[in-house]
Design a protein around this motif. Structure first.
Motif, PDB file in Angstrom:
ATOM      1  N   TYR A  27      39.390  92.981 -40.467  1.00 30.72           N
ATOM      2  CA  TYR A  27      40.482  94.099 -40.514  1.00 30.72           C
ATOM      3  C   TYR A  27      41.630  92.346 -40.139  1.00 30.72           C
ATOM      4  O   TYR A  27      42.614  92.909 -41.325  1.00 30.72           O
ATOM      5  CB  TYR A  27      40.983  95.067 -38.852  1.00 30.72           C
ATOM      6  CG  TYR A  27      42.239  95.494 -39.115  1.00 30.72           C
ATOM      7  CD1 TYR A  27      42.687  96.735 -39.939  1.00 30.72           C
ATOM      8  CD2 TYR A  27      43.390  94.817 -38.882  1.00 30.72           C
ATOM      9  CE1 TYR A  27      43.795  97.174 -40.282  1.00 30.72           C
ATOM     10  CE2 TYR A  27      44.669  94.952 -38.451  1.00 30.72           C
ATOM     11  CZ  TYR A  27      44.834  96.639 -38.626  1.00 30.72           C
ATOM     12  OH  TYR A  27      45.654  97.108 -39.178  1.00 30.72           O
ATOM     13  N   ASN A  28      42.093  91.759 -39.801  1.00 30.10           N
ATOM     14  CA  ASN A  28      43.056  90.716 -39.781  1.00 30.10           C
ATOM     15  C   ASN A  28      43.118  89.735 -41.123  1.00 30.10           C
ATOM     16  O   ASN A  28      43.805  89.630 -42.080  1.00 30.10           O
ATOM     17  CB  ASN A  28      42.873  89.666 -38.704  1.00 30.10           C
ATOM     18  CG  ASN A  28      42.820  90.021 -37.163  1.00 30.10           C
ATOM     19  OD1 ASN A  28      43.636  90.871 -37.241  1.00 30.10           O
ATOM     20  ND2 ASN A  28      42.339  89.538 -36.140  1.00 30.10           N
ATOM     21  N   VAL A  29      41.525  89.269 -41.642  1.00 31.34           N
ATOM     22  CA  VAL A  29      41.807  88.744 -42.428  1.00 31.34           C
ATOM     23  C   VAL A  29      42.207  89.879 -43.931  1.00 31.34           C
ATOM     24  O   VAL A  29      42.684  89.017 -44.889  1.00 31.34           O
ATOM     25  CB  VAL A  29      40.885  88.486 -42.868  1.00 31.34           C
ATOM     26  CG1 VAL A  29      40.098  87.191 -44.194  1.00 31.34           C
ATOM     27  CG2 VAL A  29      39.807  87.334 -42.388  1.00 31.34           C
ATOM     28  N   GLU A  30      41.649  90.901 -44.063  1.00 37.13           N
ATOM     29  CA  GLU A  30      42.177  91.866 -45.454  1.00 37.13           C
ATOM     30  C   GLU A  30      43.045  92.051 -45.105  1.00 37.13           C
ATOM     31  O   GLU A  30      43.907  92.697 -46.416  1.00 37.13           O
ATOM     32  CB  GLU A  30      40.793  93.179 -45.045  1.00 37.13           C
ATOM     33  CG  GLU A  30      40.718  94.199 -45.573  1.00 37.13           C
ATOM     34  CD  GLU A  30      40.596  95.279 -45.660  1.00 37.13           C
ATOM     35  OE1 GLU A  30      40.274  96.113 -46.226  1.00 37.13           O
ATOM     36  OE2 GLU A  30      39.819  95.700 -44.411  1.00 37.13           O
ATOM     37  N   ASN A  31      44.338  92.187 -43.991  1.00 36.27           N
ATOM     38  CA  ASN A  31      45.321  93.241 -43.974  1.00 36.27           C
ATOM     39  C   ASN A  31      46.589  91.754 -44.203  1.00 36.27           C
ATOM     40  O   ASN A  31      47.474  91.762 -44.382  1.00 36.27           O
ATOM     41  CB  ASN A  31      46.001  93.446 -42.633  1.00 36.27           C
ATOM     42  CG  ASN A  31      45.267  94.621 -43.130  1.00 36.27           C
ATOM     43  OD1 ASN A  31      46.028  95.872 -43.348  1.00 36.27           O
ATOM     44  ND2 ASN A  31      44.132  94.741 -42.498  1.00 36.27           N
ATOM     45  N   PHE A  32      46.396  90.475 -43.338  1.00 36.63           N
ATOM     46  CA  PHE A  32      46.841  89.625 -43.349  1.00 36.63           C
ATOM     47  C   PHE A  32      46.981  88.310 -43.933  1.00 36.63           C
ATOM     48  O   PHE A  32      47.969  86.828 -43.293  1.00 36.63           O
ATOM     49  CB  PHE A  32      46.918  89.428 -41.304  1.00 36.63           C
ATOM     50  CG  PHE A  32      47.608  90.206 -40.683  1.00 36.63           C
ATOM     51  CD1 PHE A  32      48.699  91.257 -41.198  1.00 36.63           C
ATOM     52  CD2 PHE A  32      46.940  90.716 -39.731  1.00 36.63           C
ATOM     53  CE1 PHE A  32      48.770  92.267 -40.204  1.00 36.63           C
ATOM     54  CE2 PHE A  32      46.816  92.338 -39.267  1.00 36.63           C
ATOM     55  CZ  PHE A  32      48.360  93.062 -39.313  1.00 36.63           C
ATOM     56  N   VAL A  33      46.218  87.912 -44.854  1.00 38.62           N
ATOM     57  CA  VAL A  33      45.813  86.440 -45.184  1.00 38.62           C
ATOM     58  C   VAL A  33      46.559  86.428 -46.171  1.00 38.62           C
ATOM     59  O   VAL A  33      45.805  87.353 -47.667  1.00 38.62           O
ATOM     60  CB  VAL A  33      44.233  86.288 -45.628  1.00 38.62           C
ATOM     61  CG1 VAL A  33      43.894  85.673 -46.369  1.00 38.62           C
ATOM     62  CG2 VAL A  33      44.067  85.748 -43.849  1.00 38.62           C
ATOM     63  N   SER A  34      47.209  85.893 -46.890  1.00 45.36           N
ATOM     64  CA  SER A  34      47.827  86.056 -48.513  1.00 45.36           C
ATOM     65  C   SER A  34      47.390  84.382 -49.478  1.00 45.36           C
ATOM     66  O   SER A  34      47.272  83.560 -48.562  1.00 45.36           O
ATOM     67  CB  SER A  34      49.464  85.486 -47.935  1.00 45.36           C
ATOM     68  OG  SER A  34      50.220  85.093 -49.960  1.00 45.36           O
ATOM     69  N   VAL A  35      46.215  85.134 -50.044  1.00 48.09           N
ATOM     70  CA  VAL A  35      45.722  83.064 -50.309  1.00 48.09           C
ATOM     71  C   VAL A  35      46.718  82.635 -51.140  1.00 48.09           C
ATOM     72  O   VAL A  35      47.227  82.782 -52.525  1.00 48.09           O
ATOM     73  CB  VAL A  35      44.241  83.231 -51.113  1.00 48.09           C
ATOM     74  CG1 VAL A  35      43.680  82.580 -51.871  1.00 48.09           C
ATOM     75  CG2 VAL A  35      43.407  84.316 -50.089  1.00 48.09           C
ATOM     76  N   VAL A  36      46.886  81.645 -51.155  1.00 48.07           N
ATOM     77  CA  VAL A  36      47.138  80.344 -52.203  1.00 48.07           C
ATOM     78  C   VAL A  36      45.784  79.654 -53.233  1.00 48.07           C
ATOM     79  O   VAL A  36      46.430  79.427 -54.241  1.00 48.07           O
ATOM     80  CB  VAL A  36      47.951  79.218 -51.175  1.00 48.07           C
ATOM     81  CG1 VAL A  36      48.478  77.992 -52.151  1.00 48.07           C
ATOM     82  CG2 VAL A  36      48.951  79.859 -49.953  1.00 48.07           C
ATOM     83  N   SER A  37      45.786  79.381 -52.413  1.00 46.63           N
ATOM     84  CA  SER A  37      43.587  78.587 -52.840  1.00 46.63           C
ATOM     85  C   SER A  37      42.635  79.328 -52.556  1.00 46.63           C
ATOM     86  O   SER A  37      42.873  78.861 -50.759  1.00 46.63           O
ATOM     87  CB  SER A  37      44.082  76.820 -53.218  1.00 46.63           C
ATOM     88  OG  SER A  37      44.140  76.717 -52.269  1.00 46.63           O
TER      89      SER A  37
END
Length: 579
Positions: free
Chosen positions: A454-464
């Motif tokens: 849930y945390n990765v899906e909702n709070f990770v804004s990927v740069v690379s």
């Protein structure tokens, strides 16, 4: 004294006096018989059930069974009280000094209970046991219950308590835990009908079997209520009980007329249906009862549609049963379930309405018009046949790079169905290779790492993102420990060291944001489809609620199926019905 003044109502005249006389309570009878035969008598019993089911009667039978001494005066406890010894006769006539009946509704206070406690100190005057029968025990006050607890748990050896209540939930658990509980069941209509047949035969009364069936159904499982209705019917009919008389007496609708009314409503013949209802009302049928009969018929038709062997209903005439079977075959399940919901709501409206008759008529009008509407699947087929050609929707709308159906990967339901396009590759050493952040989220769900996913899906804004290295921009609510947790999970799952860095550089959308954006874009695109446009035109207040793509397909012409499972169009209505 004349014969008329000596008359006793049927409920008292045919009150059971032995276990064999009790009908429909096999579990109670079997348990008490075994307890008496093995001398395993509890210090307290509690009997619960609806009014008129036989709670107090059963308590008196237990009291007789425990105190019976037989015709010769030398007998012991028995499962078949003799009925002739002094104790049996005194208990039956409510005059036994050692069997005390108390109405808790009028003796609710702690002072009343203390009187009982004080008398328990003394041995029975003449009987084997001193027995206290407390009716409607739930009416006792909390203080009265508390005062009774100690005596109830450790009563004198020759003292027994028998409680009766219609509201078992109002009895404190501290009291229930000290009693042996018996739940008296509602008596089935078939058993009640047979019971009534025996009684009218003894009373030399002529009664139609249909009339007795109607009384049994109206009694709703209560023997006393049924006998009271039978008494009333005998008085009204001057010794002859007919079905017409019973219907008129208790406001029931004619079964055949109800079946006709139901068929007329289902066919949308509202004028004829209202005329049929008017006749039923004129003959004394209550509007809410007519709707209840329609609800019962809906339930019967639904059951029979699922299991035809359930059609063997003794309370229904053979011709009516055949007619109803034909209706069950012709009516779709969706119509039956919708009718059930509308009738259930309509009955409540009718009872609360200023005019029951007007409210019931409005319910039937709604039913008739709703029954005449096509089902969603039929509507889709009609609209599709009218559409000359269906152009392919352009594929220019944004798509998530890894969005497919959940069937391809056993992840828990992720927000927006963002799951990997392919299963992550597993090496011979059983490690996992991730190609995207969506792969990580889906695998985390499979491993039941719900909070991490849930945390990765909702709070990770990927740069690379590349093998062994991830950079992401932290959002406002991104957990501080997430980067370290990602390193630990990825090393465990891939058997490789990963570098996960938090950078001060704006990244892309989170998986959650991508899913929401894709869903919104798809919804806008689908509104341009001719078939969807036709549906929205036919139902101006409707809106597209959910769109689900078929497996491995984009939103093209093949996306639209002929079922209502692919696209859900929700009505905007205040009616409260799922039409």
């Amino acid at each position: 004294m004349t014969e008329n003044t000596q008359y006793r109502v049927l409920a008292r005249k045919y009150r059971p006096t032995t276990f064999a006389d009790l009908i429909g309570q096999d579990a109670l009878v079997r348990t008490l018989k075994n307890a008496i035969e093995t001398n395993r008598i509890a210090q307290a019993y509690i009997l619960t059930g609806i009014r008129g089911i036989g709670k107090t009667t059963s308590a008196r039978i237990i009291a007789r069974a425990l105190n019976c001494i037989g015709p010769d005066g030398k007998g012991g406890m028995t499962t078949e009280p003799c009925g002739v010894c002094e104790h049996c006769r005194a208990i039956a006539e409510d005059r036994h000094v050692d069997v005390v009946e108390i109405d808790a509704a009028s003796n609710t206070g702690v002072a009343n209970v203390r009187e009982i406690i004080d008398t328990t100190r003394y041995n029975p005057t003449s009987a084997r046991f001193k027995i206290y029968i407390i009716d409607e025990v739930h009416m006792l006050s909390p203080a009265a219950f508390n005062a009774l607890l100690k005596t109830l748990e450790e009563p004198p050896e020759r003292v027994k308590f028998i409680f009766a209540t219609t509201e078992i939930r109002k009895v404190p658990t501290t009291v229930l835990s000290r009693c042996q509980r018996f739940d008296l069941r509602r008596v089935e209509p078939d058993l009640l009908t047979e019971h009534f047949k025996n009684i009218v035969a003894k009373e030399n009364v002529s009664a139609d079997e249909e009339a007795l069936n109607l009384i049994a159904r109206a009694a709703d499982g209560s023997v006393r209520d049924g006998l009271s209705l039978l008494d009333q019917a005998i008085a009204h009919g001057a010794g002859k009980v007919s079905a017409e008389l019973v219907r008129s007496m208790i406001g029931l609708a004619d079964r055949a007329a109800v079946v006709s009314l139901y068929e007329q409503v289902m066919k949308g013949e509202i004028k004829t249906a209202l005329e049929t209802f008017e006749k039923l009302y004129a003959f004394g049928a209550a509007p809410s009862v007519v709707l209840q009969d329609l609800l019962d018929l809906t339930h019967w038709l639904t059951k029979v549609k699922i299991a035809p062997e359930l059609a063997d209903d003794g309370s229904m005439a053979a011709s009516e049963r055949q007619h109803c079977l034909q209706m069950a075959e012709s009516l779709p399940m969706s119509v039956l379930t919708k009718t059930w919901q509308m009738l259930l709501k309509g009955i409540d409206e009718t009872i609360k309405a200023p005019s029951e008759k007007q409210a019931a008529e409005m319910v039937m009008i709604r039913l008739a018009y709703a029954a005449d509407l096509p089902t969603p699947a039929d509507l889709i087929k009609t609209l599709r046949s009218e559409t000359a050609s269906t152009p392919v929707i352009p594929n220019g709308y944004p798509q998530a790079s890894s969005a497919v159906t959940q069937k391809n990967w056993n992840a828990a339901p992720s927000i927006g169905n963002v799951v990997p396009a392919e299963q992550p590759q597993i090496s011979p050493q059983q490690s996992v290779m991730f190609r995207s952040l969506a792969d990580i989220v889906a695998y985390a769900y499979k491993q039941n790492e719900m909070m991490f996913a849930y945390n990765v899906e909702n709070f990770v804004s990927v740069v690379s993102f590349e093998q062994g290295k991830i950079e992401f921009f932290p959002l406002e609510r991104t957990p501080n420990h997430l980067a370290g947790e990602m390193v630990e999970k990825l090393r465990l799952w891939t058997h490789q060291n990963w570098v996960v860095s938090v950078v001060n550089k704006q990244g892309g959308q989170t998986l959650r944001q991508q899913a929401l954006q894709n869903a919104e874009n798809l919804k806008k695109t689908m509104t341009q489809h001719p078939l969807v446009t036709a549906v929205l035109k036919a139902f101006p207040s409707a809106k597209i609620d959910t769109i689900r793509l078929k497996e491995n397909e984009s939103a093209s012409e093949d996306f639209i199926e002929e079922t209502d499972e692919t696209m859900q169009i929700a009505p905007q209505t205040n009616e409260g019905y799922d039409e």
